[in-house]
Write a protein that holds these residues in place. Structure first.
Motif, short mmCIF file in Angstrom:
data_model
loop_
_atom_site.label_atom_id
_atom_site.label_comp_id
_atom_site.label_asym_id
_atom_site.label_seq_id
_atom_site.Cartn_x
_atom_site.Cartn_y
_atom_site.Cartn_z
N ALA A 4 10.83 1.35 2.65
CA ALA A 4 11.00 -0.20 2.83
C ALA A 4 10.14 -0.85 3.41
CB ALA A 4 12.26 -0.34 2.52
N HIS A 5 10.02 -0.22 4.42
CA HIS A 5 8.69 -0.98 5.77
C HIS A 5 7.46 -0.29 5.29
CE1 HIS A 5 11.17 -2.77 8.98
NE2 HIS A 5 11.85 -2.21 8.18
N LEU A 6 7.10 1.00 5.00
CA LEU A 6 6.05 1.14 4.55
C LEU A 6 5.59 0.45 3.15
CD1 LEU A 6 6.62 5.02 4.98
CD2 LEU A 6 4.65 3.77 6.29
N LEU A 7 7.02 0.75 1.66
CA LEU A 7 6.30 -0.25 0.57
C LEU A 7 5.60 -1.83 1.53
CD1 LEU A 7 8.66 1.23 -1.60
CD2 LEU A 7 6.32 1.63 -1.58
N ARG A 44 -8.48 -3.59 1.81
CA ARG A 44 -6.26 -2.99 2.01
C ARG A 44 -6.19 -2.48 1.88
NH1 ARG A 44 -5.72 -8.22 -0.70
NH2 ARG A 44 -7.40 -8.11 -1.99
N VAL A 45 -5.09 -2.08 1.76
CA VAL A 45 -3.97 -0.44 1.20
C VAL A 45 -3.24 -1.08 1.18
CG1 VAL A 45 -3.54 1.50 1.92
CG2 VAL A 45 -5.54 1.04 2.26
N GLN A 46 -2.17 -0.71 -0.13
CA GLN A 46 -0.80 -1.04 -0.80
C GLN A 46 -0.05 0.29 -1.00
OE1 GLN A 46 0.11 -3.71 -3.02
NE2 GLN A 46 2.04 -3.55 -3.29
N LEU A 47 0.69 0.88 -0.31
CA LEU A 47 1.62 2.05 -1.29
C LEU A 47 2.52 1.10 -1.38
CD1 LEU A 47 2.33 4.09 2.26
CD2 LEU A 47 0.18 3.75 1.14
N ARG A 96 -11.66 -5.00 -0.70
CA ARG A 96 -11.22 -4.71 -2.08
C ARG A 96 -9.24 -3.84 -1.73
NH1 ARG A 96 -14.75 0.76 -2.81
NH2 ARG A 96 -14.62 1.05 -0.37
N LEU A 97 -8.66 -3.86 -3.16
CA LEU A 97 -7.28 -3.53 -2.45
C LEU A 97 -7.14 -2.36 -3.22
CD1 LEU A 97 -4.34 -3.83 -2.21
CD2 LEU A 97 -4.19 -5.72 -3.83
N HIS A 98 -6.92 -1.34 -2.94
CA HIS A 98 -6.24 -0.14 -2.86
C HIS A 98 -4.64 -0.03 -3.55
CE1 HIS A 98 -10.21 1.20 -2.56
NE2 HIS A 98 -10.08 0.76 -1.47
N ARG A 99 -3.95 0.19 -4.29
CA ARG A 99 -3.15 0.77 -4.79
C ARG A 99 -2.69 2.05 -4.22
NH1 ARG A 99 -3.11 -4.13 -7.33
NH2 ARG A 99 -1.77 -5.75 -6.72
N ILE A 100 -1.85 2.68 -3.62
CA ILE A 100 -1.79 4.19 -3.32
C ILE A 100 -0.46 4.30 -3.85
CG2 ILE A 100 -2.33 6.26 -2.16
CD1 ILE A 100 -4.67 4.40 -2.59
N PRO A 101 -0.30 5.40 -5.71
CA PRO A 101 1.27 5.67 -5.18
C PRO A 101 1.45 6.82 -4.29
CG PRO A 101 -0.01 5.84 -7.79
CD PRO A 101 -1.31 5.64 -6.08
#
Length: 208
Positions: free
Chosen positions: A112-115, A201-204, A83-88
């Motif tokens: 930028a590195h975190l994103l 998976r996690v994407q900021l 699963r992919l979580h996009r976290i605002p």
């Protein structure tokens, strides 16, 4: 692989590499789902180890696993099936400037590195909803704070020791705050209550 019994019903497994922990956990779950390990009650991954807990009366299963685990072929690491979580995230963290100074980058470069980071949930623990999320880029990794805070707000997005974490509720913390989010990582009305699972998976993403 180091293996030892823990009490009557537990088995502690330490694979050669921490990267093998989620792979081993996935293979054990697969075999249990296919009925091969029906006596196994719990599979608990941590940073470098895996705890297996058997049902009462199934302790002999642990002896068999202790013999057989070192011979297993493990599946490849998952890259896109989880699963992919996009976290605002609002990058308003109180520690961003100090992190930037410590690693020799600008505040914008830290963000930028975190994103761009490829983040994945390594294991769960500490408090309800808390996930140790690995993959913080080496360029911005920092150790825990020398002086922990008595309280950080719920929704705080923090980093330390190569991990990222999101606090579900106000809590003491020795981690560095990089931002805040409104995403609930623990919700008792949801099933399951925890947003994250091991291997997710996690994407900021930058909050509007």
């Amino acid at each position: 692989m180091k293996i030892r019994r823990v009490g009557w019903t537990g088995l502690r497994v330490e694979p050669p590499s921490s990267a093998d922990v989620p792979r081993l956990a996935a293979e054990i779950r697969r075999r249990r789902n296919h009925g091969e390990l029906s006596g196994l009650a719990e599979i608990v991954p941590a940073a470098h180890t895996l705890l297996l807990v058997a049902h009462r009366g199934s302790e002999e299963l642990l002896d068999r696993l202790a013999r057989e685990l070192p011979t297993w072929d493990l599946p490849p690491a998952r890259t896109d099936g989880s699963r992919l979580h996009r976290i605002p995230v609002r990058f308003d963290g109180a520690d961003l400037d100090e992190i930037a100074a410590r690693v020799g980058l600008s505040r914008d470069r830290v963000i930028a590195h975190l994103l761009r980071a490829r983040l994945r949930v390594a294991f769960l623990g500490f408090s309800p909803g808390w996930a140790y999320i690995e993959g913080v880029p080496a360029e911005i990794q920092v150790p825990r704070r020398d002086s922990p805070r008595a309280r950080v707000p719920g929704g705080s997005v923090c980093i330390a020791n190569g991990y990222l974490g999101i606090y579900a509720r106000p809590s003491p913390s020795g981690w560095w705050i990089v931002g805040t989010t409104d995403v609930p990582v623990w919700n008792l009305e949801a099933d399951p209550p925890a947003l994250f699972g091991v291997g997710d998976r996690v994407q900021l993403v930058e909050a509007p």
